[in-house]
Write an enzyme that holds these catalytic residues in place. Structure first.
Site, PDB file in Angstrom:
ATOM      1  N   SER A   1       7.112  -5.206   6.519  1.00 53.09           N
ATOM      2  CA  SER A   1       7.589  -4.068   7.319  1.00 53.09           C
ATOM      3  C   SER A   1       9.118  -4.073   7.380  1.00 53.09           C
ATOM      4  CB  SER A   1       7.022  -4.149   8.736  1.00 53.09           C
ATOM      5  OG  SER A   1       5.620  -4.139   8.689  1.00 53.09           O
TER       6      SER A   1
ATOM      7  N   GLN B   1     -22.792   5.019   9.499  1.00 55.33           N
ATOM      8  CA  GLN B   1     -23.712   5.095  10.638  1.00 55.33           C
ATOM      9  C   GLN B   1     -24.832   6.108  10.369  1.00 55.33           C
ATOM     10  OE1 GLN B   1     -22.991   2.917  12.896  1.00 55.33           O
ATOM     11  NE2 GLN B   1     -24.677   3.346  14.293  1.00 55.33           N
TER      12      GLN B   1
ATOM     13  N   GLU C   1       2.567   1.490   2.195  1.00 56.18           N
ATOM     14  CA  GLU C   1       3.741   2.377   2.344  1.00 56.18           C
ATOM     15  C   GLU C   1       4.160   2.529   3.802  1.00 56.18           C
ATOM     16  OE1 GLU C   1       4.146   5.628  -0.404  1.00 56.18           O
ATOM     17  OE2 GLU C   1       2.709   4.695  -1.751  1.00 56.18           O
TER      18      GLU C   1
HETATM   19  C1  LIG Z   1      -3.124  -2.894  -1.464  1.00 56.52           C
HETATM   20  C2  LIG Z   1      -1.655  -2.989  -1.235  1.00 56.52           C
HETATM   21  C3  LIG Z   1      -0.764  -2.434  -2.157  1.00 56.52           C
HETATM   22  C4  LIG Z   1       0.614  -2.554  -1.966  1.00 56.52           C
HETATM   23  N1  LIG Z   1       1.465  -2.077  -2.934  1.00 56.52           N
HETATM   24  C5  LIG Z   1       2.810  -2.304  -2.814  1.00 56.52           C
HETATM   25  C6  LIG Z   1       3.719  -1.919  -3.874  1.00 56.52           C
HETATM   26  O1  LIG Z   1       3.326  -1.338  -4.888  1.00 56.52           O
HETATM   27  N2  LIG Z   1       5.038  -2.214  -3.718  1.00 56.52           N
HETATM   28  C7  LIG Z   1       5.526  -2.840  -2.616  1.00 56.52           C
HETATM   29  O2  LIG Z   1       6.732  -3.085  -2.573  1.00 56.52           O
HETATM   30  N3  LIG Z   1       4.689  -3.208  -1.598  1.00 56.52           N
HETATM   31  C8  LIG Z   1       3.356  -2.959  -1.676  1.00 56.52           C
HETATM   32  N4  LIG Z   1       2.500  -3.342  -0.656  1.00 56.52           N
HETATM   33  C9  LIG Z   1       3.036  -4.004   0.516  1.00 56.52           C
HETATM   34  C10 LIG Z   1       2.934  -3.179   1.785  1.00 56.52           C
HETATM   35  O3  LIG Z   1       3.885  -2.158   1.771  1.00 56.52           O
HETATM   36  C11 LIG Z   1       3.091  -4.148   2.964  1.00 56.52           C
HETATM   37  O4  LIG Z   1       1.908  -4.934   2.992  1.00 56.52           O
HETATM   38  C12 LIG Z   1       3.273  -3.439   4.292  1.00 56.52           C
HETATM   39  O5  LIG Z   1       4.514  -2.776   4.331  1.00 56.52           O
HETATM   40  C13 LIG Z   1       3.194  -4.419   5.471  1.00 56.52           C
HETATM   41  O6  LIG Z   1       3.940  -5.564   5.264  1.00 56.52           O
HETATM   42  P1  LIG Z   1       3.262  -7.015   5.522  1.00 56.52           P
HETATM   43  O7  LIG Z   1       1.981  -7.008   4.782  1.00 56.52           O
HETATM   44  O8  LIG Z   1       4.254  -8.051   5.188  1.00 56.52           O
HETATM   45  O9  LIG Z   1       2.922  -7.018   7.075  1.00 56.52           O
HETATM   46  P2  LIG Z   1       3.937  -7.424   8.257  1.00 56.52           P
HETATM   47  O10 LIG Z   1       5.197  -6.657   8.136  1.00 56.52           O
HETATM   48  O11 LIG Z   1       4.010  -8.903   8.357  1.00 56.52           O
HETATM   49  O12 LIG Z   1       3.141  -6.861   9.525  1.00 56.52           O
HETATM   50  C14 LIG Z   1       2.094  -7.585  10.179  1.00 56.52           C
HETATM   51  C15 LIG Z   1       1.681  -6.753  11.394  1.00 56.52           C
HETATM   52  O13 LIG Z   1       2.783  -6.645  12.321  1.00 56.52           O
HETATM   53  C16 LIG Z   1       3.055  -5.274  12.557  1.00 56.52           C
HETATM   54  N5  LIG Z   1       4.479  -5.096  12.738  1.00 56.52           N
HETATM   55  C17 LIG Z   1       5.496  -5.487  11.922  1.00 56.52           C
HETATM   56  N6  LIG Z   1       6.685  -5.113  12.440  1.00 56.52           N
HETATM   57  C18 LIG Z   1       6.421  -4.454  13.594  1.00 56.52           C
HETATM   58  C19 LIG Z   1       7.227  -3.813  14.588  1.00 56.52           C
HETATM   59  N7  LIG Z   1       8.566  -3.756  14.470  1.00 56.52           N
HETATM   60  N8  LIG Z   1       6.610  -3.255  15.646  1.00 56.52           N
HETATM   61  C20 LIG Z   1       5.257  -3.288  15.765  1.00 56.52           C
HETATM   62  N9  LIG Z   1       4.438  -3.870  14.855  1.00 56.52           N
HETATM   63  C21 LIG Z   1       5.013  -4.438  13.788  1.00 56.52           C
HETATM   64  C22 LIG Z   1       2.543  -4.541  11.323  1.00 56.52           C
HETATM   65  O14 LIG Z   1       2.304  -3.164  11.605  1.00 56.52           O
HETATM   66  C23 LIG Z   1       1.276  -5.310  11.026  1.00 56.52           C
HETATM   67  O15 LIG Z   1       0.245  -4.875  11.863  1.00 56.52           O
HETATM   68  C24 LIG Z   1       1.114  -3.202  -0.816  1.00 56.52           C
HETATM   69  C25 LIG Z   1       0.222  -3.734   0.129  1.00 56.52           C
HETATM   70  C26 LIG Z   1      -1.145  -3.642  -0.077  1.00 56.52           C
HETATM   71  C27 LIG Z   1      -2.095  -4.244   0.940  1.00 56.52           C
END
Ligand SMILES: Cc1cc2nc3c(=O)[nH]c(=O)nc-3n(C[C@H](O)[C@H](O)[C@H](O)COP(=O)(O)OP(=O)(O)OC[C@H]3O[C@@H](n4cnc5c(N)ncnc54)[C@H](O)[C@@H]3O)c2cc1C
Length: 383
Positions: free
Chosen positions: A131, A336, A363
Site C-alpha cells: 500500500s 447460497q 491496484e
Molecule cells: C493477484 C495479485 C496481483 C497483483 N499484481 C500486481 C502487479 O502486477 N504489479 C504490482 O506492482 N503489484 C501487484 N500486486 C500487489 C498489490 O497491488 C498489493 O498486494 C496491494 O497494493 C496491497 O499491498 P500488500 O499486499 O503489501 O498489503 P499491505 O499494504 O501490507 O496491507 C495489509 C493490510 O493493511 C491495510 N492497510 C495498509 N495501509 C493502510 C492504511 N494506511 N490505512 C488502513 N489500512 C491500511 C491494507 O488495506 C490491507 O488490508 C498484486 C497483488 C495481487 C494479490
C-alpha cells in the site's frame, strides 16, 4: 451516459459472442490447471482487443475508454483472468507508455502491444512496500549512459509472459520518499532480470503473478520513462485509470454470478416447487441485481468522466471499491442459491467467489480506496 453508443454496443456484442463460443467452454479447465490462455489471447489480439484505446498511428483502435471498459466487463463475465490480462496490457502497461513515453518509446513499444508480439507488466510492489508504494527500495544508480537497477519486486502480474517491464526504482536516495522514484522500461531478457516462480493464489487463475529479482540490471538511459524522480506521481495517474478496469472486471464477475443464480433457481425444485418461486430467493435475486447495476453505473460514470477529460480519481476509487465489494457479495449469494452444489467444483459459482475477492486487494486495497475517496471529498469541498 446511460445508453451505450453504437461503438460500445458493437464491442459488447463482439466480446459476448467470443465469450460464449471460445471462453465459456474452456473456463473451468483453465481455472483448474491455472494455465495461461495463450490461444484465446491470440484470438483477442486478432480481434483488436489489445490497444483498443490507443491512437491508430500506433496500431490501436482509437476507441473511447468506456468501450474498452465494456470489453473488460464482458470478457470477465466469461473468465476473470481475461479481464486481468486486458487491464495489465491496456491500462497499466499501455497507458504508462502513452501518457509518459517519448515519441520514440511509443513507436517502439505500442505497435508490438497491439499486435501481441511484446506484452508488458507493471512492477511497483515490493515485499515491504505494498500500500505504501512510496517506500520502495529498489535502486537505480546512474552509470554513464546507463542506470543499474537492483532490488526485489513482488506479485508482478504477467511477469512470466511479458517481454517488457515498467519497473519503478529509487533514483534519489536523499529526496523525500515520494519524490525520489523513477520509472524505467526494462527488457525482461536483460541480464540479472530474474522472474521467479508464480505465487499460488486463491483465484484469478489463468494469469500468474510472480516475484522478480533484479540484480545489477543495466538499462540504457533512453529507457527512463517520464521525468526522473516523477515515477510515484506517474504511477498514481496510471493506477487511477486501472481502477476503472478492476471495477469493470468485478462487474463482469458479479453479472456471471447473477446469471448463474437466476438460471439455477429456475431449474432446482424443493418442496415441489422451483426455488425461484420462493420469496426469499426472489429477494436475494433482486438485491443481487441492484448491486450489479449500481456497480456498473459507477464504473461507466468513471469511464465517461475519463473520456470527457474530467477529473475521475474519486469516481474511479468509488467504482473500484463498490464493484469489487458487491462482486464478492453477489458471488457469495449465488453460492447460497445453489445450496450444497454451489460449494462444489461442479458449478462455476465457487470460481466467481474466489475470483471476486482479488478485486478488493489489487491496484490499491479497498482500505486505501476509502482513504483516497475521503481525501478527494475533502479537497473538492461541498458542491
Ligand atoms: C493477484 C495479485 C496481483 C497483483 N499484481 C500486481 C502487479 O502486477 N504489479 C504490482 O506492482 N503489484 C501487484 N500486486 C500487489 C498489490 O497491488 C498489493 O498486494 C496491494 O497494493 C496491497 O499491498 P500488500 O499486499 O503489501 O498489503 P499491505 O499494504 O501490507 O496491507 C495489509 C493490510 O493493511 C491495510 N492497510 C495498509 N495501509 C493502510 C492504511 N494506511 N490505512 C488502513 N489500512 C491500511 C491494507 O488495506 C490491507 O488490508 C498484486 C497483488 C495481487 C494479490
Amino acid at each position: 451516459m446511460f445508453e451505450l453508443t453504437e461503438e460500445q454496443k458493437m464491442v459488447k456484442s463482439a466480446a459476448r459472442e467470443f465469450v460464449v463460443n471460445e471462453v465459456i467452454p474452456v473456463a473451468k479447465e483453465i481455472d483448474k490447471e491455472d494455465r495461461y490462455p495463450e490461444k484465446i489471447v491470440k484470438k483477442l489480439v486478432e480481434l483488436g482487443f489489445f490497444g483498443m484505446t490507443l491512437p491508430e498511428k500506433y496500431g490501436g483502435g482509437g476507441m473511447e475508454y468506456k468501450s474498452y471498459i465494456v470489453a473488460v466487463e464482458e470478457l470477465s463475465r466469461g473468465m476473470s483472468c481475461l479481464g486481468t490480462i486486458m487491464s495489465v496490457q491496456n491500462t497499466l502497461y499501455a497507458l504508462s507508455l502513452l501518457e509518459f513515453g517519448t515519441e520514440e518509446q511509443k513507436e517502439e513499444y505500442l505497435p508490438d502491444l497491439c499486435n501481441g508480439k511484446r506484452f508488458g507488466c507493471f512492477a511497483i510492489t515490493e515485499p515491504e512496500a505494498g500500500s505504501d508504494i512510496a517506500s520502495i527500495k529498489t535502486k537505480a544508480v546512474r552509470d554513464g549512459d546507463e542506470y543499474i537497477l537492483s532490488g526485489q519486486k513482488e506479485f508482478i502480474t504477467m511477469a512470466d509472459v511479458a517481454k517488457v517491464a515498467i519497473v519503478f526504482a529509487r533514483t534519489d536516495q536523499s529526496a523525500d520518499k515520494h519524490k525520489g522514484i523513477s520509472a524505467f522500461i526494462v527488457d525482461t531478457n536483460s541480464e540479472g532480470f530474474n522472474v521467479e516462480k508464480p505465487i499460488e493464489k486463491l483465484g484469478g487463475h489463468g494469469v500468474h503473478s510472480c516475484p522478480i529479482a533484479l540484480k545489477d540490471v543495466r538499462v540504457p538511459k533512453e529507457n527512463l520513462l517520464g521525468k526522473e524522480n516523477y515515477g510515484f506521481y506517474q504511477a498514481l495517474k496510471v493506477l487511477a485509470s486501472g481502477r476503472i478496469s478492476v471495477a469493470a472486471r468485478s462487474v463482469g464477475i458479479a453479472q456471471a454470478a447473477l446469471d448463474a443464480a437466476i438460471s439455477y433457481s429456475k431449474q432446482r425444485k424443493q418442496f415441489g416447487r422451483y426455488i425461484s418461486e420462493f420469496q426469499l430467493i426472489r429477494a436475494k435475486l433482486a438485491e443481487m441485481a441492484i448491486k450489479v447495476d449500481t456497480a456498473r453505473l459507477l464504473t461507466y460514470r468513471a469511464a465517461w468522466l475519463k473520456d470527457e477529460g474530467k477529473d475521475y480519481v474519486l469516481e474511479a476509487s468509488m467504482a473500484k471499491l463498490h464493484a469489487s465489494r458487491i462482486a464478492r457479495e453477489v458471488a457469495s449469494e449465488a453460492i447460497q442459491i445453489h445450496g450444497g452444489y454451489g460449494y462444489t467444483k461442479e458449478y462455476d459459482v465457487e470460481r466467481y467467489y474466489r475470483d471476486a475477492k482479488m478485486g478488493e486487494i489489487t491496484e490499491g486495497t479497498n482500505e486505501i480506496q476509502l482513504l483516497i475517496i475521503a481525501n478527494e471529498l475533502l479537497k473538492r469541498g461541498i458542491a
